[in-house]
Scaffold this active site. Structure first.
Site, short mmCIF file in Angstrom:
data_model
loop_
_atom_site.label_atom_id
_atom_site.label_comp_id
_atom_site.label_asym_id
_atom_site.label_seq_id
_atom_site.Cartn_x
_atom_site.Cartn_y
_atom_site.Cartn_z
N SER A 113 1.51 7.11 -34.24
CA SER A 113 1.74 5.88 -33.49
C SER A 113 0.74 4.78 -33.83
O SER A 113 0.65 4.33 -34.95
CB SER A 113 1.74 6.20 -32.00
OG SER A 113 2.18 5.09 -31.26
N ASP A 278 3.75 -1.60 -33.04
CA ASP A 278 2.70 -0.65 -33.44
C ASP A 278 3.07 0.12 -34.70
O ASP A 278 4.07 -0.15 -35.35
CB ASP A 278 2.40 0.31 -32.28
CG ASP A 278 3.50 1.33 -32.09
OD1 ASP A 278 4.65 1.02 -32.41
OD2 ASP A 278 3.20 2.45 -31.62
N ASP A 280 4.42 3.00 -35.50
CA ASP A 280 5.74 3.59 -35.71
C ASP A 280 6.86 2.77 -35.07
O ASP A 280 8.01 3.23 -35.02
CB ASP A 280 5.76 5.03 -35.20
CG ASP A 280 5.50 5.12 -33.71
OD1 ASP A 280 4.78 4.25 -33.18
OD2 ASP A 280 6.00 6.06 -33.06
N LYS A 377 11.09 4.54 -26.76
CA LYS A 377 10.83 3.14 -26.52
C LYS A 377 11.07 2.40 -27.83
O LYS A 377 11.04 3.00 -28.90
CB LYS A 377 9.43 2.92 -25.97
CG LYS A 377 8.31 3.54 -26.76
CD LYS A 377 7.01 3.42 -25.99
CE LYS A 377 5.86 4.03 -26.76
NZ LYS A 377 5.35 5.25 -26.14
C1 G1P Z 1 -0.39 6.81 -24.49
C2 G1P Z 1 0.17 5.91 -23.42
C3 G1P Z 1 1.52 6.42 -22.96
C4 G1P Z 1 2.46 6.55 -24.16
C5 G1P Z 1 1.80 7.40 -25.23
C6 G1P Z 1 2.62 7.45 -26.51
O1 G1P Z 1 -0.58 8.11 -23.97
O2 G1P Z 1 -0.71 5.79 -22.33
O3 G1P Z 1 2.05 5.55 -22.01
O4 G1P Z 1 3.67 7.14 -23.79
O5 G1P Z 1 0.51 6.87 -25.56
O6 G1P Z 1 2.83 6.18 -27.05
P1 G1P Z 1 -2.02 8.64 -23.45
O7 G1P Z 1 -2.98 8.46 -24.59
O8 G1P Z 1 -2.39 7.76 -22.30
O9 G1P Z 1 -1.77 10.06 -23.05
ZN ZN Z 2 4.09 4.24 -31.18
#
Ligand code: G1P
Ligand code: ZN
Length: 544
Positions: A113, A278, A280, A377
């Site tokens: 990501s 971002d 991906d 998303k």
């Molecule tokens: C983070 C974001 C969360 C999202 C995830 C993947 O996770 O807070 O909302 O779904 O990245 O993109 P976290 O690092 O807080 O567990």
């Molecule tokens: Zn991502």
């Protein structure tokens, strides 16, 4: 061609987090590390023989090598057909769409990501199921269990496949289709948005936008959408060539990491609209001229204006937001008379609600918004949704958001991240808060009285599964709230996330700077959780 069965021993650290298995590239390069995890995916899935899988990634370092390994392992494991993106590229939302369109068993998406890439950066593997969404917990748990006992994996001995252009291949008994991943995505977007209207706006000369792809996966998609199909002048897409190390940047669309775009939108002669996505392609940031839209507000605005957009003109079944996301969308749902669901952090929790048609739009405070068109998303989808609204309403981003606050009240909101702190003290901080939840209720802190406090637990309304320990919530009688949780996607030490929110219905109070408006609560968060003491940090690493 020979199938080799290779003896291996388990790794103890292959537990998937919020979004797949995410580790340093150097971890994935350890002998058998990737292979063990991929074989564990195949071993824990039922009936994979002859099935179709989708494969691709965000183009980061190690993407191409990993794809060649996975193709050979898939063939050796009896997969029937693989749809792989040209150059190994598939944005997460595009992959989700193709899994659904081709009724594939699932997909393997290679991405970490928004984490930095390159030889010293991160890499990741996500498994998505047949609905196109991230594997639910029972699947990721089965995969993790398998990684603990794995003794061998299967791989075909064969030459690498040429991924440079669309073509069909045979690898052992398996069919491979190297496909352009951009056009199917554009076609899906055309079913949802009024391209003619948006084209009118973008080619009018009176409206200017800048889209920053941050040298990550959305470059080719954004060029095709905005510059080719929607008539925006070339140069609208910035940093549109995916690079293995994202040009050394941190491909996270927020005010800190997308600072070049922020400077353009807050500078002289700024364009009317700015957006970024971002690594991906599933996240988005929306900016107006000298104006930042918080992701929580963005979800609320899209919900309130959904009827202006062809794909949603018949109304929404419901909406869903992750627990730490602000309650701005709740206000809109109340007015529309639709259900609003509060889920744990992570897109996988929206899957059942979307499948059961309980929610149409979903969102997270972490710059994620999406709908039932796929099960991830979708960054560019959110950008198009905004453009469609702007084209219909003919107002500026700032006007639309201010008008929204006037109608629904303003949820002041921010998140403070303390990145890469020591895991031990971070866990102690959380344990201490957990043990305090009962005694906090009714406690008075200055003007604030604690109305409730708990460790968030979620019962899925569709399948009844329960997810516990999803974050400490401290809610106050005036509707404001502080939430603490540890990140499930970080790869270094621990990341403490502190989410702070207050609700202001009075329009005369909507012009306060966010950190200023939330100052007393920010102070209180530190007082209650002893953040400085446990983390040794005076201030957060990132504020969004
Ligand atoms: C983070 C974001 C969360 C999202 C995830 C993947 O996770 O807070 O909302 O779904 O990245 O993109 P976290 O690092 O807080 O567990
Ligand atoms: Zn991502």
């Amino acid at each position: 061609m020979t199938i080799h069965t290779v003896t291996t021993t388990p790794f103890t650290d292959q537990k998937p987090g919020t979004s797949g298995l995410r580790k340093a590239v150097t971890d994935f390069q350890k002998p058998n590390y990737l292979e063990n995890f991929i074989q564990s995916i195949f071993d824990s899935l039922e009936g994979i023989q002859g099935q179709t899988l989708v494969l691709g990634g965000d183009g980061r370092y190690y993407n191409r090598q990993a794809i060649q390994i996975i193709l050979k392992m898939a063939s050796a494991n009896g997969i029937g057909r693989i749809l792989v993106g040209c150059n190994g590229i598939f944005s997460t939302p595009a992959a989700s769409g193709v899994i659904r369109k081709h009724k594939a068993l699932g997909g393997i998406i290679l991405s970490a990501s928004h984490n930095p890439g390159g030889p010293d950066g991160d890499f990741g593997v996500k498994y998505n199921v047949a609905n196109g969404g991230p594997a639910p917990e029972k699947v990721t748990e089965a995969i993790f269990e398998r990684t603990k006992t794995i003794t061998e994996y299967k791989i075909l001995e064969a030459a690498d496949i040429n991924l440079d252009r669309p073509a069909s291949f045979k690898l052992g008994a398996m069919d491979i289709e190297v496909m352009d991943s951009v056009e199917p995505y554009v076609e899906l977007m055309q079913t949802l948005f009024d391209f003619e209207k948006i084209k009118g706006l973008l080619s009018s000369g009176g409206f200017r936008m800048s889209m920053d792809s941050l040298h990550a996966v959305t470059g080719p998609y954004a060029h095709a959408l905005f510059e080719k199909h929607l008539g925006a002048p070339s140069g609208t897409v910035l940093n549109g060539t995916p690079l293995e190390d994202f040009g050394g940047g941190h491909p996270d669309p927020n005010l800190v990491y997308a600072h070049d775009l922020v400077e353009i939108l807050f500078g002289d002669n700024a364009p009317d609209f700015g957006a970024a996505s971002d690594g991906d392609g599933d996240r988005n940031m929306i900016l107006g001229r000298k104006f930042f839209v918080t992701p929580s507000d963005s979800l609320a605005v899209l919900t309130a204006n959904a009827k202006l957009v062809p794909g949603y003109k018949n109304g929404l079944a419901g909406v869903a937001r992750s627990m730490p996301t602000s309650a701005a969308v709740d206000q809109v749902a109340k007015k529309l008379g639709i259900d609003c669901y509060e889920t744990p952090t992570g897109w996988k929790f929206f899957g059942n609600l979307l499948d059961a048609d309980k929610a149409t739009l979903c969102g997270e405070e972490s710059f994620g918004t999406g709908s039932n068109h796929i099960r991830e998303k979708d960054g560019l989808w959110a950008v198009l949704f905004w453009l469609n609204i702007l084209a219909v309403r003919g107002e500026s981003v700032e006007q639309i958001v201010r008008d929204h606050w006037k109608t629904y009240g303003r949820n002041y909101y921010c998140r403070h991240d303390y990145e890469a702190v020591e895991s031990g003290p971070a866990n102690e901080l959380m344990e201490r808060l957990r043990s305090m939840t009962v005694e906090l209720k009714g406690k008075q802190y200055g003007d604030y009285e604690v109305a409730y406090s708990d460790d968030f637990s979620y019962t899925d309304p569709v399948d009844g599964s329960v997810s516990q320990k999803q974050g400490i919530r401290i809610g106050f009688t005036d509707g404001s709230r502080i939430v603490f949780r540890l990140s499930g996607t970080g790869t270094k030490g621990a990341t403490l996330r502190v989410y702070i929110e207050s609700y202001e219905p009075d329009a005369s109070q909507h012009n306060i700077e966010t950190q200023e408006a939330l100052k007393p609560l920010i102070k209180l968060a530190d007082e209650i959780a002893k953040i400085k003491e446990f983390t040794g940090r005076d201030e957060p690493t990132v504020i969004t």
